[in-house]
Every structure is written in structure tokens, then in C-alpha cells.
Design an enzyme around this catalytic site. Sequence first.
Site, PDB file in Angstrom:
ATOM      1  N   CYS A  21       1.885 -34.363  65.941  1.00 33.19           N
ATOM      2  CA  CYS A  21       1.383 -34.487  66.032  1.00 33.19           C
ATOM      3  C   CYS A  21       0.246 -33.575  67.118  1.00 33.19           C
ATOM      4  O   CYS A  21       1.103 -33.156  68.335  1.00 33.19           O
ATOM      5  CB  CYS A  21       0.152 -35.764  65.800  1.00 33.19           C
ATOM      6  SG  CYS A  21       0.325 -37.304  64.800  1.00 33.19           S
ATOM      7  N   GLY A  42       0.786 -29.992  62.806  1.00 32.35           N
ATOM      8  CA  GLY A  42       0.336 -31.225  61.715  1.00 32.35           C
ATOM      9  C   GLY A  42      -0.572 -30.331  60.813  1.00 32.35           C
ATOM     10  O   GLY A  42      -1.760 -30.057  61.014  1.00 32.35           O
ATOM     11  N   ASN A  94      -0.066 -38.696  70.387  1.00 34.25           N
ATOM     12  CA  ASN A  94       0.967 -38.410  69.289  1.00 34.25           C
ATOM     13  C   ASN A  94       1.766 -38.819  70.116  1.00 34.25           C
ATOM     14  O   ASN A  94       2.126 -38.915  70.582  1.00 34.25           O
ATOM     15  CB  ASN A  94       1.240 -36.306  70.087  1.00 34.25           C
ATOM     16  CG  ASN A  94       2.387 -36.095  69.201  1.00 34.25           C
ATOM     17  OD1 ASN A  94       3.635 -36.220  68.615  1.00 34.25           O
ATOM     18  ND2 ASN A  94       3.189 -35.209  70.855  1.00 34.25           N
ATOM     19  N   GLY A  95       3.160 -39.313  68.367  1.00 35.78           N
ATOM     20  CA  GLY A  95       4.312 -40.131  69.275  1.00 35.78           C
ATOM     21  C   GLY A  95       4.572 -41.349  68.477  1.00 35.78           C
ATOM     22  O   GLY A  95       3.854 -41.789  66.899  1.00 35.78           O
ATOM     23  N   CYS A 106      11.579 -34.936  73.912  1.00 35.90           N
ATOM     24  CA  CYS A 106      12.721 -34.417  72.475  1.00 35.90           C
ATOM     25  C   CYS A 106      13.020 -33.643  72.735  1.00 35.90           C
ATOM     26  O   CYS A 106      12.147 -31.998  72.646  1.00 35.90           O
ATOM     27  CB  CYS A 106      11.217 -34.665  71.696  1.00 35.90           C
ATOM     28  SG  CYS A 106      11.792 -34.914  70.003  1.00 35.90           S
ATOM     29  N   TYR A 133      12.833 -27.091  67.719  1.00 35.10           N
ATOM     30  CA  TYR A 133      12.817 -26.924  66.001  1.00 35.10           C
ATOM     31  C   TYR A 133      10.607 -26.521  66.266  1.00 35.10           C
ATOM     32  O   TYR A 133      10.075 -26.011  65.798  1.00 35.10           O
ATOM     33  CB  TYR A 133      12.615 -27.510  64.445  1.00 35.10           C
ATOM     34  CG  TYR A 133      11.771 -27.754  64.000  1.00 35.10           C
ATOM     35  CD1 TYR A 133      12.159 -26.423  62.776  1.00 35.10           C
ATOM     36  CD2 TYR A 133      10.704 -28.982  63.124  1.00 35.10           C
ATOM     37  CE1 TYR A 133      11.428 -26.330  61.751  1.00 35.10           C
ATOM     38  CE2 TYR A 133      10.535 -29.128  62.060  1.00 35.10           C
ATOM     39  CZ  TYR A 133      10.386 -27.457  61.592  1.00 35.10           C
ATOM     40  OH  TYR A 133       9.193 -27.154  60.117  1.00 35.10           O
ATOM     41  N   ASP A 178      20.496 -20.654  61.824  1.00 37.00           N
ATOM     42  CA  ASP A 178      19.662 -21.528  61.489  1.00 37.00           C
ATOM     43  C   ASP A 178      19.509 -23.165  62.465  1.00 37.00           C
ATOM     44  O   ASP A 178      20.191 -23.037  63.018  1.00 37.00           O
ATOM     45  CB  ASP A 178      19.808 -22.445  60.045  1.00 37.00           C
ATOM     46  CG  ASP A 178      17.829 -23.054  59.376  1.00 37.00           C
ATOM     47  OD1 ASP A 178      17.263 -23.210  60.070  1.00 37.00           O
ATOM     48  OD2 ASP A 178      17.934 -23.564  58.371  1.00 37.00           O
ATOM     49  N   CYS A 214      14.477 -40.653  63.243  1.00 39.12           N
ATOM     50  CA  CYS A 214      13.747 -40.726  65.103  1.00 39.12           C
ATOM     51  C   CYS A 214      12.626 -41.638  65.007  1.00 39.12           C
ATOM     52  O   CYS A 214      12.544 -42.068  64.006  1.00 39.12           O
ATOM     53  CB  CYS A 214      12.975 -39.384  65.130  1.00 39.12           C
ATOM     54  SG  CYS A 214      12.138 -39.397  66.662  1.00 39.12           S
TER      55      CYS A 214
END
Length: 469
Positions: free
Chosen positions: A12, A38, A112-113, A246, A252, A355, A392
Site C-alpha cells: 500500500c 495498490g 502500509n504493512g 524490504c 520490484y 527479469d 512474506c
Amino acid sequence: MLAEIKGINEECGVFGIWGHEKAAELTYYGLHSMQHRGQEGAGIVVSDGNELKGHKGLGLVNDVFKHAKFDDLSGRVAVGHVRYATQGGRGIENVQPLLFQSQKGGMALAHNGNLMNAHKLRGELEAEGSILQTSSDTEVLAHLIKRSGNETDEDTISAALNQVVGAYAYLILKEDKMYAALDPAGIRPLSIGKIGDAYVVASETCAFDQIGATFEREVLPGELVTIGDEGIKSTRFAPRNGRKMCAMEYVYLSRPDSDVNYVNIHASRKRMGIELAKESPVDADIVIGVPDSSISAAIGYAEESGLPYEMGIIKNRYVGRTFIQPSQELRELGVKMKLSPVRGIVEGKRIVMIDDSIVRGTTSRRIVQMLKDAGAKEVHVRIASPSIKNPCYYGIDMSTRKELIAANNTIEEICEVIGADSVAYLSEKGLEEAIVKDKTINQGVCMACMTGRYPVMEDGETEIHYTSC
């Protein structure tokens, strides 16, 4: 790569501003810049100094605020949120910021989390008589704050934060104060900026660029920041043991133009490609990247290897999200809708395909097959991160262990499953070299999904190692 199909989805994004006449409008633009974090829902809550009021809805930021009347969201203070539903359902009641009213005034929360002990805390709260209105773990903190005291202030917020375990970045808004808090391990990103005399807080610094704000500093692990008309104040609600940002933010999740923990995302991804080329060279003709998050790593790999970088895959930006499709078959067909090989570039070539990660392997298999159908002579897959073998627990919607291809297959088996001529991953050391600038207390990354070493567990212990099956 395509976030949904491979099993990694954005977290988020939170945004807050204090002291600007166009607070709601700037929050809208800030959320729009973080739409990649998000797409399930979005919301804004504003304060005019006397009351809190908000607007939220399901869908993209543009859709949610298409018919919103910003004149009704007047005020010099606002918090906003874009949501990807990792915990709780996808109903409107779970869209944030969550807004609460009481005799002592209002409170809005944006988060967020993920709270690892949310289920336990919900049980305790319900046993004490609390009635929770959502299935989101975000609501738990609001009840903990009220349980800690009648007032919502630094003391009650700190007491509540010390009861939750997990990874989190919170924005908490009252009529006369805004608070920002980061988990003690610093797993989630959160930064402070300024636009004129106004303070801004956001998950990513790209939001600052969007509205013309300047970056001031990161919110530190275990720090509670209070912002009001008198300025900004910092207190510590928990000890800081060294940051564990993270790693997937760099691999990504974050936008290339963002800086996370003082490290530029594009630059770190490019270094991942450079390290990958050093570790896993291959005799080939061209290097291509899977749009969008792998392009920077592909450029780095090409630069280090001396091979030409080419645009071998094109992304169609006008196709709807494939993860809403009801079946795996339709999700797989969505790959062809979103990505197309450039036949004139790949035909007859030995290709290094870069990738960011492989989760299930479904998308990788489809892309490799598309490239070979377009005439590629060889396709060598190089992944700009270590293999993902563990789930995760900190807010990324990662697949369960049984679905993770690297947890259940050797490199040779993965190569066979996706149909590549060879497969190689970046090492843990290579990823750390690409991200961590030094060994100060504010540096360090969480690679639990890759290593099984979790910096925070539900019982509060740190550096727990889980051996994947």
C-alpha cells in the site's frame, strides 16, 4: 514483470500533508504517483482544524475521485492511502484511511504493512468488548490507542505501537496533529519532505517530485514523528537495532525515480544487473528486460557484459489488470495481452532475458515461449535477485511456500519448467552489494523471502531462521 500473475503484488502507499491550503488536491496527486503500490481502493481524509471528513472508494485513484468535490474536502491537513488488499477483504469498509469518531474527537489511520499478531490482538479486544467494523488489521491499532488512554497523543500511540508486531508505516491524523510512525526494524519505507512551509510524508519520494516538494529525511525505525502548527517533533517509541528495509522495494515494488533509505531505485537495479553479469555471464547476442521493473537491471547487465541492450518485449499499457480474472487459464492468457515480443529484434538471436524475480514460474514460461515463437534461437533467463523460497509476513502478497517454484525445484528443474536454455539468479551477496551503501545502523535489507531469515517474528524475537521445505 506482471505483478499479479507471478504472485507478487504491490503493498500500500500512504501520503500526508500538513499546512497547505490545497491539502486534499496535493494528496490526490501524491496518491496518483504511488498508484503502483495498490489498485484496490483509495481514500483521503482532511482536517479543517475542527473536524475530520473524507472520501474513499474502490478502484484506481482517478476513478475514486472522478466525481469528488474537493471544495467539500477543505482544510490545510490531509492523509491519503492507496490499497492493495494483503490483509482483510476487498470491501469498501476496508479502504483507508479508516476514520473514527469519538467524544474526544476524530482519528484517521492510514497503514502500509502487516501486523503479524493482529489475530491475537483482535481476540483480546473483542474479549474486552470492542466491536471491530472491518477485517483489516489496521483497525486494531485504533482500538489499542483508545485502550491505552482517552486522549490520542504521543503517549497513547507509543503504548499502542509497542503492542503490535510486524512491519508497518502509519499515518495518524487528528484535528490538530498528524503522526507518522515506522516499525522498529524499518522494513517499510516512509519519508518526510517539505513544500514551502508545509510538511509532507509519503511511502515513496516520487510523490514529493509529483507535487514539487523537496526531500528532507527518512523516518527512522522505531520513530514517532509529530507534526503540528508548532512544527515537527521526533520521539522514539522502540529501540532501533539496525534497519532491515524490504529488499523487494528495490527489486520490484518501488518506482525507479524514488529514493528508498537514501538509495535510488533505478541505480540499485542497474547495479543488480551489473553484479548479475559478473556472476552469471552467458554467450549471447543481445540483452532484453521484461517491462517495467527489470529494464534498469537489463541495462546494467548489458553495460557490464558488453552486449547490446535491445527492446525485445513491449508492454501494452492499455490492458486491464489480469489478476482479476477468475481462472488461472485466463490469467495466463493475460500475459499475451500485456506483453508482446518484438520479432524483428529477437528473431534468430541468442537472448539474455533479465527479469526481477520468479515466483510460480507461470509468467516466465509464457514469456520464454513467446520469445521462441517469435524466432529467438536461445533464451537465457537471468534473475536480478536471489530465488524466492519463503512467504512474506510483512505486507507483500507473496504466494504460499508450496506455490514457490524455487522452494520445490532445483535450478535445472526450474530451467526445464519454464523452457529456458539456462537460468541463473543473483546471489544474496550480489543483491546486498547493489543496495547497501555502508554498514551504518540505518542500512541493511530484509531478504526473508529469499533467505528464510526473518528479522521480526510474532513473539517479538528477531533474526529467526526458517528452513524452507
